[in-house]
Write a protein that holds these residues in place. Structure first.
Motif, PDB file in Angstrom:
ATOM      1  N   LEU A 103       0.791  -1.130   0.259  1.00  0.00           N
ATOM      2  CA  LEU A 103       0.035  -0.068   0.035  1.00  0.00           C
ATOM      3  C   LEU A 103       0.858   1.168  -0.123  1.00  0.00           C
ATOM      4  O   LEU A 103       1.639   1.532   0.528  1.00  0.00           O
ATOM      5  CB  LEU A 103      -0.907   0.218   1.258  1.00  0.00           C
ATOM      6  CG  LEU A 103      -1.305   1.354   1.761  1.00  0.00           C
ATOM      7  CD1 LEU A 103      -2.494   1.819   0.511  1.00  0.00           C
ATOM      8  CD2 LEU A 103      -2.320   1.187   2.830  1.00  0.00           C
ATOM      9  N   PHE A 112      -2.846   1.520  -4.911  1.00  0.00           N
ATOM     10  CA  PHE A 112      -2.693   0.185  -4.989  1.00  0.00           C
ATOM     11  C   PHE A 112      -2.310  -0.439  -6.320  1.00  0.00           C
ATOM     12  O   PHE A 112      -2.325   0.189  -7.329  1.00  0.00           O
ATOM     13  CB  PHE A 112      -3.942  -0.549  -4.785  1.00  0.00           C
ATOM     14  CG  PHE A 112      -4.514  -0.257  -3.188  1.00  0.00           C
ATOM     15  CD1 PHE A 112      -4.135  -1.141  -2.060  1.00  0.00           C
ATOM     16  CD2 PHE A 112      -5.352   0.787  -2.865  1.00  0.00           C
ATOM     17  CE1 PHE A 112      -4.610  -0.959  -0.926  1.00  0.00           C
ATOM     18  CE2 PHE A 112      -5.826   1.013  -1.637  1.00  0.00           C
ATOM     19  CZ  PHE A 112      -5.358   0.176  -0.542  1.00  0.00           C
ATOM     20  N   ARG A 126      -7.617  -2.444   0.977  1.00  0.00           N
ATOM     21  CA  ARG A 126      -8.092  -1.865  -0.275  1.00  0.00           C
ATOM     22  C   ARG A 126      -9.382  -1.738  -0.094  1.00  0.00           C
ATOM     23  O   ARG A 126     -10.069  -0.646  -0.408  1.00  0.00           O
ATOM     24  CB  ARG A 126      -8.003  -2.765  -1.636  1.00  0.00           C
ATOM     25  CG  ARG A 126      -8.291  -2.063  -2.922  1.00  0.00           C
ATOM     26  CD  ARG A 126      -8.553  -3.269  -4.168  1.00  0.00           C
ATOM     27  NE  ARG A 126      -7.311  -3.695  -4.257  1.00  0.00           N
ATOM     28  CZ  ARG A 126      -6.195  -3.616  -5.298  1.00  0.00           C
ATOM     29  NH1 ARG A 126      -6.446  -2.530  -6.065  1.00  0.00           N
ATOM     30  NH2 ARG A 126      -5.116  -4.431  -5.507  1.00  0.00           N
TER      31      ARG A 126
END
Length: 264
Positions: A103, A112, A126
């Protein structure tokens, strides 16, 4: 008591990782500390964009983000530092080469990969970020994504040593356990930003109180004069801990601040 400066981590300190809420007693403690003339700051590893609204609504004087690279005081930016763009691009290429998923955290957004990660915890992150409107505008492979921090995921497929050998020219690496690593801009930490804030207000180190629970609070504890660890905390903090508070859910912040005489 003379004016003090109080620095608080978020997750596991102000924000319960059990209930995902901030106890009302903690909010009242922050309010009372400011009424008594103390300065109150959030000191978080999160970059500015990922500080949740419930934290920004807290009665504090400012927010310090990204493990020491950004400082707001009364909604005004008073300090910021960023990772060089060329270095950032080379880090992304090396992570791909070494099969390290990550990340990538910036001040305005998080980034991402376009592909689904083999790490379930990264995919969970995410989804969490997407629910907050983050990480959906641009994929890291597209380039031009300004980031200052990495949360890296590794496994047996990763060439971890090669990646970290390269990364140490630009970033410091904090082991967060379970083969995950928090990577922050070299030369900056939760401790260096405390030093900056104290100098900004012309106050001595002895006036600093730090509240935290995890290993990424270590630099904060090593610099702060008074270390307060939450009831559930990483033992790496113990050598620098003056007082162990009850857990977050047990009104730990309120109890600790009363014990230390910071509030009545």
């Amino acid at each position: 008591m003379e004016r003090a400066v109080l620095f608080f981590d978020i997750d596991g300190t102000l924000l319960s990782e059990v209930t995902r809420t901030i106890p009302e007693s903690a909010v009242h403690a922050l309010e009372e500390a400011r009424r008594k003339g103390h300065l109150v700051f959030i000191n978080t590893g999160r970059t500015a964009c990922s500080v949740p609204p419930e934290i920004r609504r807290l009665p504090v004087d400012g927010i310090l983000c990204g493990c020491g690279i950004y400082a707001e005081y009364q909604d005004r930016v008073i300090f910021e530092e960023h990772l060089d763009a060329k270095a950032a691009a080379s880090i992304v290429r090396m992570a791909e080469k070494c099969r390290v998923d990550a990340l990538y955290e910036g001040m305005e957004d998080v980034y991402f990969s376009s592909r689904v990660s083999r790490f379930d915890s990264l995919e969970n992150t995410r989804r969490y970020m997407k629910n907050r409107g983050l990480g959906v505008e641009r994929y890291i492979e597209q380039g031009g994504c300004p980031f200052d921090k990495i949360f890296a995921y590794t496994d047996k497929e990763s060439k971890k040593e090669e990646f970290f050998d390269f990364l140490t020219d630009y970033m410091e690496i904090l082991d967060r356990g379970d083969n995950t690593y928090e990577c922050i801009v070299k030369g900056y930490s939760k401790g260096t930003i405390i030093e900056y804030i104290l100098k900004y207000f012309g106050l001595g180190r002895e006036r600093s109180y730090v509240f935290g629970d995890s290993s990424n609070d270590l630099a904060m504890f090593q610099y702060g004069a008074h270390g307060i660890a939450m009831g559930k905390h990483d033992k790496v903090l113990d050598p620098w801990t003056e007082y162990v508070a009850p857990r977050v859910e047990e009104e730990g912040i309120w109890q600790a601040m009363k014990h230390l005489g910071l509030i009545d």
